[in-house]
Enzyme design. Structure first.
Site, PDB file in Angstrom:
ATOM      1  CD  GLU A   1      -1.115  -0.460   3.580  1.00 11.20           C
ATOM      2  OE1 GLU A   1      -1.719  -1.486   3.641  1.00 11.20           O
ATOM      3  OE2 GLU A   1      -0.871   0.240   4.656  1.00 11.20           O
TER       4      GLU A   1
ATOM      5  CB  CYS B   1       3.294   7.338   3.117  1.00 12.98           C
ATOM      6  SG  CYS B   1       4.051   6.186   4.097  1.00 12.98           S
TER       7      CYS B   1
ATOM      8  CB  CYS C   1       8.367  -4.909   7.668  1.00 15.05           C
ATOM      9  SG  CYS C   1       9.752  -4.054   8.147  1.00 15.05           S
TER      10      CYS C   1
ATOM     11  CB  CYS D   1       8.719  -2.440  15.193  1.00 14.11           C
ATOM     12  SG  CYS D   1      10.341  -2.218  14.291  1.00 14.11           S
TER      13      CYS D   1
ATOM     14  CB  CYS E   1       4.980  -1.925  12.879  1.00 16.23           C
ATOM     15  SG  CYS E   1       4.682  -1.533  11.231  1.00 16.23           S
TER      16      CYS E   1
ATOM     17  CB  CYS F   1       3.322   1.160   7.267  1.00 13.58           C
ATOM     18  SG  CYS F   1       4.197   1.080   8.867  1.00 13.58           S
TER      19      CYS F   1
HETATM   20  N1  SAH Z   1      11.121   0.517   8.604  1.00 17.83           N
HETATM   21  C1  SAH Z   1      11.274   1.775   8.356  1.00 17.83           C
HETATM   22  C2  SAH Z   1       9.931   2.360   7.917  1.00 17.83           C
HETATM   23  C3  SAH Z   1       8.421   1.970   7.882  1.00 17.83           C
HETATM   24  S1  SAH Z   1       7.767   2.317   9.560  1.00 17.83           S
HETATM   25  C4  SAH Z   1      11.419   2.339   9.684  1.00 17.83           C
HETATM   26  O1  SAH Z   1      11.298   1.538  10.899  1.00 17.83           O
HETATM   27  O2  SAH Z   1      11.401   3.611  10.075  1.00 17.83           O
HETATM   28  C5  SAH Z   1       7.685   4.058   9.402  1.00 17.83           C
HETATM   29  C6  SAH Z   1       7.128   4.692  10.839  1.00 17.83           C
HETATM   30  O3  SAH Z   1       5.784   4.180  10.990  1.00 17.83           O
HETATM   31  C7  SAH Z   1       7.734   4.203  12.251  1.00 17.83           C
HETATM   32  O4  SAH Z   1       8.754   5.311  12.641  1.00 17.83           O
HETATM   33  C8  SAH Z   1       6.604   4.278  13.057  1.00 17.83           C
HETATM   34  O5  SAH Z   1       6.609   5.216  13.825  1.00 17.83           O
HETATM   35  C9  SAH Z   1       5.335   4.227  12.409  1.00 17.83           C
HETATM   36  N2  SAH Z   1       4.562   3.376  12.688  1.00 17.83           N
HETATM   37  C10 SAH Z   1       4.402   1.934  12.454  1.00 17.83           C
HETATM   38  N3  SAH Z   1       3.181   1.348  12.975  1.00 17.83           N
HETATM   39  C11 SAH Z   1       2.764   2.217  13.690  1.00 17.83           C
HETATM   40  C12 SAH Z   1       1.536   2.149  14.551  1.00 17.83           C
HETATM   41  N4  SAH Z   1       0.950   1.159  14.806  1.00 17.83           N
HETATM   42  N5  SAH Z   1       1.153   3.296  15.341  1.00 17.83           N
HETATM   43  C13 SAH Z   1       1.884   4.323  15.045  1.00 17.83           C
HETATM   44  N6  SAH Z   1       3.142   4.465  14.159  1.00 17.83           N
HETATM   45  C14 SAH Z   1       3.410   3.433  13.512  1.00 17.83           C
END
Ligand code: SAH
Length: 351
Positions: free
Chosen positions: A91, A104, A111, A115, A118, A335
């Site tokens: 997406e 974006c 991924c 994390c 995420c 994301c």
């Molecule tokens: N892998 C890269 C880019 C993708 S994530 C990285 O880690 O930076 C990009 C951003 O999405 C992250 O910094 C995180 O702050 C945000 N993100 C992902 N899932 C989230 C969630 N559930 N709530 C808030 N921010 C989120």
């Protein structure tokens, strides 16, 4: 068959030379694809019929197709779900704010970073996207914006995937976004966000690029970071911060740290104090992002007062902060959420 949008202008010049054609045609082809947004080789009327036939025999275009568009209630965020040639899904999100039109983009299916908060990493990494699959996310959205006389103005690699784990394709896509004959988006308007892959940050510093680099920090110390970011075990915080400092010194850009606030985990005042101490003396901004709930995850977004207190503590310690209220919450804008949510049941809407 190769996808046309996989090629840099240099690749295309080389291909033209190999075909006995003039290399200057590469700029014309780029102009047709990225500026005039032609949908087929037949449209490229200043090229000979022979060259148009050669192009259509060698190159396929496009490599992704639009499955679904979702607009947030406030109409400031539009989410696009794409299907790739192997039926996997990624997406992009278009964020409309004042005159900015920010896309974006995703750079991987799934991924590897996994994390804790995420959605993208829930099932791990499926595969990396090709250059064409990254570039076409922007091309298709740009084409839709053109209908209302607008253009994509900014690009952020903050969708699905870890850019440093698909390094070559991301850097090549950046060159196409930046090229005057393609999108001509200034490098200052292109941002790469990383979970903190030390070699990748070092490598990017060596390129002749001046893109913004953002670190997903999310914790004030290695101990908490390890709990929410599995990659932290491989890359200690100290080494990541040094690599970011070196990038900032080399490119003369300020650093932005992303900090997703998770209730009871990294949102206490003691964490704000520790974060302020960690970043003291750095030319940086901390972007605070309240956690956007992901189905199946047992995490909470902090109360508004907690976020304000956290922010005030950083500000009073002299740390510049921005607070990104997670836009498009009603369309699951964090994301990976849409691609996961819709599974295989998504209806086809078409481009
Ligand atoms: N892998 C890269 C880019 C993708 S994530 C990285 O880690 O930076 C990009 C951003 O999405 C992250 O910094 C995180 O702050 C945000 N993100 C992902 N899932 C989230 C969630 N559930 N709530 C808030 N921010 C989120």
């Amino acid at each position: 068959m190769q996808y046309l949008c996989d090629l840099s202008i240099e690749d295309l010049k080389q291909w033209l030379r190999n075909q006995g054609e003039q290399p200057f045609r590469a700029a014309q082809i780029f102009d047709w694809v990225y500026q005039k947004r032609a949908q087929s080789f037949a449209d490229m009327t200043n090229l000979s019929k022979i060259l148009r036939d050669k192009l259509s025999n060698h190159f396929a275009f496009p490599s992704i197709s639009l499955l679904k568009v979702l607009e947030s209630e406030d109409k400031e965020t539009i989410k696009y779900l794409w299907e790739l040639s192997d039926k996997s899904r990624v997406e992009s999100v278009l964020i409309l704010s004042d005159s900015r039109r920010t896309v974006c983009v995703s750079c991987q299916v799934g991924c590897p970073a996994r994390c804790a908060f995420c959605a993208s990493g829930k099932q791990g990494l499926m595969r990396c996207l090709s250059v064409a699959e990254i570039v076409e996310q922007v091309l298709h959205i740009d084409r839709r914006l053109a209908e209302s006389g607008e253009r994509v103005s900014h690009i952020v690699f903050m969708g699905m995937g870890e850019p440093m784990e698909n390094y070559e394709a991301v850097v090549k896509a950046v060159a196409i976004f930046n090229h005057p004959a393609a999108f001509h988006i200034s490098q200052r308007r292109i941002t790469i966000s990383t979970v903190g892959v030390v070699e990748g940050i070092g490598r990017l510093a060596e390129e002749q690029l001046h893109v913004n680099l953002v670190l997903s920090l999310h914790a004030p110390n290695q101990h908490i970071r390890k709990k929410i970011i599995p990659y932290a075990r491989k890359y200690p915080l100290e080494e990541i911060l040094l690599a970011m400092d070196a990038y900032a010194a080399k490119t003369k850009r300020d650093i932005t740290y992303e900090y997703t606030l998770l209730s009871g985990i990294n949102d206490q005042l003691e964490h704000a104090n520790e974060l302020a101490a960690l970043l003291r003396g750095k030319q940086c901004t901390v972007n605070l992002i309240p956690y956007n709930p992901v189905e199946g995850l047992n995490l909470q977004r902090p109360e508004k007062e907690m976020i304000e207190q956290f922010r005030n503590r950083l500000e009073s310690a002299g740390i510049n902060t921005t607070w990104r209220y997670t836009k498009g919450k009603d369309i699951a804008a964090a994301c990976g959420q849409l691609a996961l949510q819709t599974g295989q049941t998504c209806s086809v809407e078409g481009d």
